[in-house]
Design a protein around this motif. Sequence first.
Motif, mmCIF file in Angstrom:
data_model
loop_
_atom_site.group_PDB
_atom_site.id
_atom_site.type_symbol
_atom_site.label_atom_id
_atom_site.label_comp_id
_atom_site.label_asym_id
_atom_site.label_seq_id
_atom_site.Cartn_x
_atom_site.Cartn_y
_atom_site.Cartn_z
ATOM 1 N N ILE A 64 77.414 52.725 29.764
ATOM 2 C CA ILE A 64 78.268 53.910 30.745
ATOM 3 C C ILE A 64 77.825 53.201 32.271
ATOM 4 C CG2 ILE A 64 78.134 56.075 31.860
ATOM 5 C CD1 ILE A 64 77.672 56.951 28.901
ATOM 6 N N SER A 65 78.765 53.155 32.926
ATOM 7 C CA SER A 65 78.306 52.469 34.485
ATOM 8 C C SER A 65 78.720 53.651 35.378
ATOM 9 C CB SER A 65 79.495 51.592 34.733
ATOM 10 O OG SER A 65 80.903 51.992 34.920
ATOM 11 N N ILE A 66 77.960 53.368 36.522
ATOM 12 C CA ILE A 66 77.783 54.234 37.692
ATOM 13 C C ILE A 66 77.791 53.480 39.043
ATOM 14 C CG2 ILE A 66 76.434 56.224 38.838
ATOM 15 C CD1 ILE A 66 75.113 56.887 36.279
ATOM 16 N N LEU A 67 78.766 53.683 39.975
ATOM 17 C CA LEU A 67 78.887 53.068 40.931
ATOM 18 C C LEU A 67 77.803 53.558 41.883
ATOM 19 C CD1 LEU A 67 82.753 52.686 41.941
ATOM 20 C CD2 LEU A 67 81.426 51.068 40.988
ATOM 21 N N SER A 68 77.149 52.470 42.584
ATOM 22 C CA SER A 68 75.745 52.712 43.307
ATOM 23 C C SER A 68 75.788 52.137 44.634
ATOM 24 C CB SER A 68 74.557 52.661 42.340
ATOM 25 O OG SER A 68 74.436 53.171 41.450
ATOM 26 N N ALA A 69 76.290 52.764 45.879
ATOM 27 C CA ALA A 69 76.276 52.279 46.956
ATOM 28 C C ALA A 69 75.832 53.615 48.132
ATOM 29 C CB ALA A 69 77.393 51.721 47.485
ATOM 30 N N GLU A 70 75.343 53.413 49.232
ATOM 31 C CA GLU A 70 74.777 54.659 49.842
ATOM 32 C C GLU A 70 76.034 55.572 50.130
ATOM 33 O OE1 GLU A 70 72.686 55.784 54.023
ATOM 34 O OE2 GLU A 70 72.964 53.606 53.517
ATOM 35 N N ILE A 71 77.285 54.585 50.551
ATOM 36 C CA ILE A 71 78.589 55.341 50.729
ATOM 37 C C ILE A 71 79.463 54.788 49.926
ATOM 38 C CG2 ILE A 71 80.486 55.733 52.438
ATOM 39 C CD1 ILE A 71 77.759 57.102 53.345
ATOM 40 N N ASN A 103 68.700 55.944 29.794
ATOM 41 C CA ASN A 103 68.450 54.529 28.970
ATOM 42 C C ASN A 103 66.806 54.994 28.119
ATOM 43 O OD1 ASN A 103 70.106 53.105 30.450
ATOM 44 N ND2 ASN A 103 68.772 52.641 31.940
ATOM 45 N N LYS A 104 66.196 56.083 28.448
ATOM 46 C CA LYS A 104 65.182 56.276 27.545
ATOM 47 C C LYS A 104 65.674 57.243 26.179
ATOM 48 C CE LYS A 104 61.660 57.489 31.300
ATOM 49 N NZ LYS A 104 60.720 58.559 31.820
ATOM 50 N N ASN A 105 66.821 57.473 26.446
ATOM 51 C CA ASN A 105 67.354 58.227 25.353
ATOM 52 C C ASN A 105 68.508 57.213 24.444
ATOM 53 O OD1 ASN A 105 66.837 61.357 24.856
ATOM 54 N ND2 ASN A 105 66.854 60.836 27.021
ATOM 55 N N LYS A 106 68.230 55.924 24.860
ATOM 56 C CA LYS A 106 68.906 54.777 24.091
ATOM 57 C C LYS A 106 70.365 54.856 24.511
ATOM 58 C CE LYS A 106 65.423 54.168 20.607
ATOM 59 N NZ LYS A 106 65.535 54.070 19.007
ATOM 60 N N ILE A 107 70.817 55.628 25.605
ATOM 61 C CA ILE A 107 72.239 55.664 26.168
ATOM 62 C C ILE A 107 72.315 54.653 27.206
ATOM 63 C CG2 ILE A 107 74.264 56.784 26.889
ATOM 64 C CD1 ILE A 107 73.331 57.576 24.084
ATOM 65 N N THR A 108 72.657 53.346 26.973
ATOM 66 C CA THR A 108 72.627 52.283 28.034
ATOM 67 C C THR A 108 73.270 52.699 29.464
ATOM 68 O OG1 THR A 108 72.237 50.669 26.507
ATOM 69 C CG2 THR A 108 72.748 49.877 28.655
ATOM 70 N N THR A 109 73.041 52.854 30.605
ATOM 71 C CA THR A 109 73.788 53.073 31.609
ATOM 72 C C THR A 109 73.300 52.103 32.784
ATOM 73 O OG1 THR A 109 73.152 55.300 30.999
ATOM 74 C CG2 THR A 109 73.859 54.928 33.249
ATOM 75 N N ALA A 110 74.641 51.434 33.192
ATOM 76 C CA ALA A 110 74.227 50.467 34.187
ATOM 77 C C ALA A 110 74.904 50.920 35.630
ATOM 78 C CB ALA A 110 75.154 49.172 33.623
ATOM 79 N N ARG A 111 73.935 50.899 36.651
ATOM 80 C CA ARG A 111 74.159 50.824 37.881
ATOM 81 C C ARG A 111 74.929 49.858 38.642
ATOM 82 N NH1 ARG A 111 69.803 54.419 41.210
ATOM 83 N NH2 ARG A 111 71.574 54.094 42.656
ATOM 84 N N ILE A 112 76.077 50.019 39.066
ATOM 85 C CA ILE A 112 76.743 48.745 39.880
ATOM 86 C C ILE A 112 76.565 49.012 41.209
ATOM 87 C CG2 ILE A 112 79.111 47.808 39.898
ATOM 88 C CD1 ILE A 112 78.039 48.058 36.916
ATOM 89 N N ASP A 113 75.994 48.016 41.772
ATOM 90 C CA ASP A 113 75.685 47.800 43.003
ATOM 91 C C ASP A 113 76.698 46.602 43.654
ATOM 92 O OD1 ASP A 113 74.321 45.649 42.384
ATOM 93 O OD2 ASP A 113 72.411 46.145 42.864
ATOM 94 N N GLU A 114 76.634 46.319 44.885
ATOM 95 C CA GLU A 114 77.449 45.169 45.473
ATOM 96 C C GLU A 114 77.302 43.773 44.680
ATOM 97 O OE1 GLU A 114 80.109 45.364 47.340
ATOM 98 O OE2 GLU A 114 79.900 47.107 48.671
ATOM 99 N N ALA A 115 75.806 43.475 44.585
ATOM 100 C CA ALA A 115 75.699 42.331 43.952
ATOM 101 C C ALA A 115 76.291 42.246 42.575
ATOM 102 C CB ALA A 115 74.113 41.967 43.864
ATOM 103 N N THR A 116 76.080 43.182 41.958
ATOM 104 C CA THR A 116 76.215 43.226 40.253
ATOM 105 C C THR A 116 77.894 43.309 40.443
ATOM 106 O OG1 THR A 116 74.552 44.795 39.808
ATOM 107 C CG2 THR A 116 76.232 44.554 38.192
ATOM 108 N N ALA A 117 78.617 43.993 41.153
ATOM 109 C CA ALA A 117 80.075 44.042 41.316
ATOM 110 C C ALA A 117 80.690 42.539 41.082
ATOM 111 C CB ALA A 117 80.440 44.994 42.226
#
Length: 469
Positions: A64-71, A103-117
Amino acid sequence: MTGVVFSALAPHPPILIPEIGGDEVKEIAKTQVSIRKLAQEVKEVNPDIIVTISPHGPIFSDAISILSAEILSGDFRNFGRKDVELSYKLAENFTSELTMAANKNKITTARIDEATARKLEVKMKLDHGVLVPMYYLNEVGVNKPIVPVTIGMLSYEELYTFGKIIQLVAERLEYKVAVIASGDLSHRLTETAPAGYDPKARDFDKRLVHYLNTLEVESIFDMDNQLIQRAGECGLRPLTMMLGAMDRLNVEGGVLSYEGPFGVGYAVATYHVKGKKEEVGLLDKLYERKKKRLSEIRSNESEVVKLARKSVEEYIKNREVIEPPAKLDPKLAGRAGVFVSIKKNGNLRGCIGTTQPTKANLAYEIINNALGAAFEDPRFEPVNLNEIDELTYSVDVLGEAKSIESIEELDPKKYGVIVRRGERAGLLLPDLEGVDTAKKQVEIAKRKAGIPIEEKDIELMRFTVTRYK
């Protein structure tokens, strides 16, 4: 009261935005009235943050992904209006805690920042699945920090679990959280629908709307997978996560409206949390049901499929390629082309095959192609040890391919097809979910071969298969 205090399902047709839809918004007036009511209800609840769940952001098969930037911002430039833009602050603390807890509960969650994007070649923009419902929240003056979640192609049990984790993190941090699942129902309601017509589409929408209105959550998990596939929906996964966020909560609400004038089903539903329930939640039941279902599949496996599964499991555990049984089942003694398919949570995890025999007998052919499906299918990461208990297998033994004169001689339920043009060839097995016409079958086979869809100068061959499960 803190924790998840409000949940909702909202559709996301860009035509719902007045600057885009213009007069056509009148065609979905009920939906607009309902989504405005949803926005007003959010305003009255006054949450600290809003978790949005979209099916149109960066989607991964295993996370599961989450976009992650201050704005975080997005606009409707893909729909002709880049001037219609919305921006929000990221709820950073909640996002960090949610990611760690999942992630501790084995549900992989990926934060997508500018570099990852940049690395993954995905956009750091809020998609229309987020923007359409948030447009109407913005209309009533709601602009709260958000957590923009995008679904992953995980099991429905895992998605429901992620929703439950949203609830638990909200309670622990003492935030008032509103969860908005964005999703449309069937995309196949009419002949002019964007995904084509399917007569079962209305049945899917009717059932799902009923279950959402009565909160028969377990019935949603009981819905037939083939019916879901035929509906061509994009809302089931987001709403499953939303329902998980309400697990063991006492809620009031239901469906505000449903309509589908453009061939796509639009449902709006809202739920207000009134407290907690004392009875056991659905979460434990779901995993027990899944465990039982997989156990039944294993107990009913044919000897052919057992050989394919054993090949993969033995190689993962010991890096050894097994030998066929000393005393071969008569079904495994002959020679033929074989395709081995592996699925996880109903989704394809790998498929490799041979159109003609390449080994001494079927047993060797199955072992070889099972390993290929698990570790060499370029569309997927190799199968790993942590997932082998969740995998299901099928084996297709191909009959002799025979040339045919026209597409009219095909039946996608009965025959597989081979499409050739020069050195290029594409094969498609019969009786696949979502492939219900010979035209679609041939088009997919053309794409697999790299043959233009409009190309008429092709050779067609058909074949039967013996499918083992």
